[in-house]
Enzyme design. Structure first.
Site, PDB file in Angstrom:
ATOM      1  CE  LYS A  88    -121.307 -13.561  31.087  1.00  0.00           C
ATOM      2  NZ  LYS A  88    -122.002 -13.638  32.385  1.00  0.00           N
ATOM      3  CB  VAL A 189    -143.025 -15.508  36.822  1.00  0.00           C
ATOM      4  CG1 VAL A 189    -143.342 -14.394  37.781  1.00  0.00           C
ATOM      5  CG2 VAL A 189    -144.050 -15.560  35.694  1.00  0.00           C
ATOM      6  N   GLY A 190    -139.868 -16.608  35.151  1.00  0.00           N
ATOM      7  CA  GLY A 190    -139.198 -17.802  34.654  1.00  0.00           C
ATOM      8  C   GLY A 190    -138.426 -18.485  35.763  1.00  0.00           C
ATOM      9  CE  LYS A 191    -132.754 -20.549  33.850  1.00  0.00           C
ATOM     10  NZ  LYS A 191    -131.456 -21.119  33.462  1.00  0.00           N
TER      11      LYS A 191
END
Length: 362
Positions: A88, A189-191
């Site tokens: 990362k 309830v985004g992408k």
């Protein structure tokens, strides 16, 4: 220096959460870039993980976050069956004010200097357009736009994987993978979340949604006037009578002492990362008879997609790999039952076993 030694360096060299192979501190004064690239493991192959762009309060916090996120990617990639280890990167700063083309190009040069040991992608604060810029300096870049040889938005397969995890939980708990007539509550309830709604409605589930953004909820309700009910907030959602499945799809830490104590659902399966607020929450869930599908297992559709870019992206091939999340999740539940441990611990054991076998085979 004392704070660093007592904190970050202790984590890196002396704690059970450490064991990282390499940590690179990157600085380009001309562009203002300050970044950290952490490689936890390359036992299974080149480390793969996104680039987070965030205004950390201190450099020490940035390093600590990179270490934690890289370790998590090792486990996610292992459980996804990918030939990749975990890595990362974090770029320090507010992306709204300091992100420039020059900075991203400088970052790409640092990633390229690792010679393929680390493959980067999008994360919080970085987007497909950013990866297109990074890729101009570094061929080990995924999450690019289709116009630049990439796969674009990974939320479609992420939601599909979460859906497969839900089906596996239903199979394990109720003896049938169907979610028809099950009441499923989605927080966020985004992408990813709005795609998950689509899968559930097609199967005939009853869907409840909530989001801190009213426009996100309105988009779902406008698209699906039948079958979806809006709930005031997450607190109300988790207390809903008769809730079968709770799907945290927003921020991490959704499962904590307070929320677990009042949660009515029998299953937790969602897309959010780091859902367990602290060690021990997984046991609290098990003690209450709530089946938890480990987040890093079921939300792996996105990393499956970006990994496939390295071989020439093929959506059908990726979808077939993401469909295997169903079998992987079932295997975790079976291991948890046989070992008498929570599913989160079982997933860790399976991932650690795969990484250990790969190291031993070298």
């Amino acid at each position: 220096m004392t704070d660093v030694s007592d904190g970050v360096l202790h984590t890196l060299f002396r704690s059970d959460q450490g064991g990282h192979e390499q940590v690179v501190l990157c600085q380009d004064r001309a562009s203002g870039l300050k970044a950290v690239i952490a490689l936890h493991s390359t036992a299974l192959g080149p480390a793969l993980g996104g680039t987070r762009f965030y205004p950390y309060a201190t450099e020490e916090q940035a390093v600590a976050d990179a270490l934690n996120l890289a370790r998590g990617m090792s486990y996610k990639n292992a459980m996804a069956g990918l030939d990749h280890g975990g890595g990362k990167a974090v770029i320090i700063g507010d992306p709204e004010t300091v992100k420039t083309e020059e900075l991203l190009l400088a970052y790409g040069r640092f990633v390229a200097s690792l010679g393929g040991r680390y493959v980067t992608a999008c994360d919080v604060g970085t987007y497909v357009a950013d990866m297109d810029v990074v890729a101009r300096e570094c061929r080990w870049t995924t999450g690019r736009s289709p116009e630049n040889g990439g796969a674009g938005d990974s939320s479609v397969l992420t939601s599909f994987g979460v859906y497969q995890g839900m089906r596996a939980a239903a199979q394990h708990l109720w003896g049938d993978p169907s979610l028809r007539d099950r009441k499923v509550g989605i927080a966020g309830v985004g992408k990813v979340g709005h795609h998950l709604v689509e899968h559930l409605l097609k199967e005939g589930a009853e869907v409840l949604v909530t989001d801190v953004r009213e426009d996100a909820v309105r988009r779902v309700l406008d698209r699906h006037p039948q079958g979806v009910t809006a709930v005031a907030d997450t607190e109300a959602l988790i207390r809903t009578e008769g809730l079968d499945v709770y799907a945290p799809c927003a921020l991490g830490g959704a499962l904590n002492d307070d929320s677990v104590s009042v949660l009515t659902a029998e299953v937790v399966c969602g897309a959010a990362n780091n859902q367990l607020a602290h060690p021990g929450v997984e046991k609290d869930l098990a003690d209450r008879g709530i089946l938890y599908a480990p987040d890093y297992v079921v939300n792996a559709g996105g990393v499956i997609q970006v990994a496939d870019e390295l071989h020439g992206f093929d959506f059908d091939r990726c979808r077939a790999k993401a469909a295997k999340i169903f079998d992987t999740t079932l295997a975790i539940f079976a291991r948890a039952k046989s070992d008498g441990i929570p599913p989160a611990a079982a997933a860790d054991r399976i991932a650690e076993q795969r990484m250990a076998e790969a190291r031993a085979a070298r």
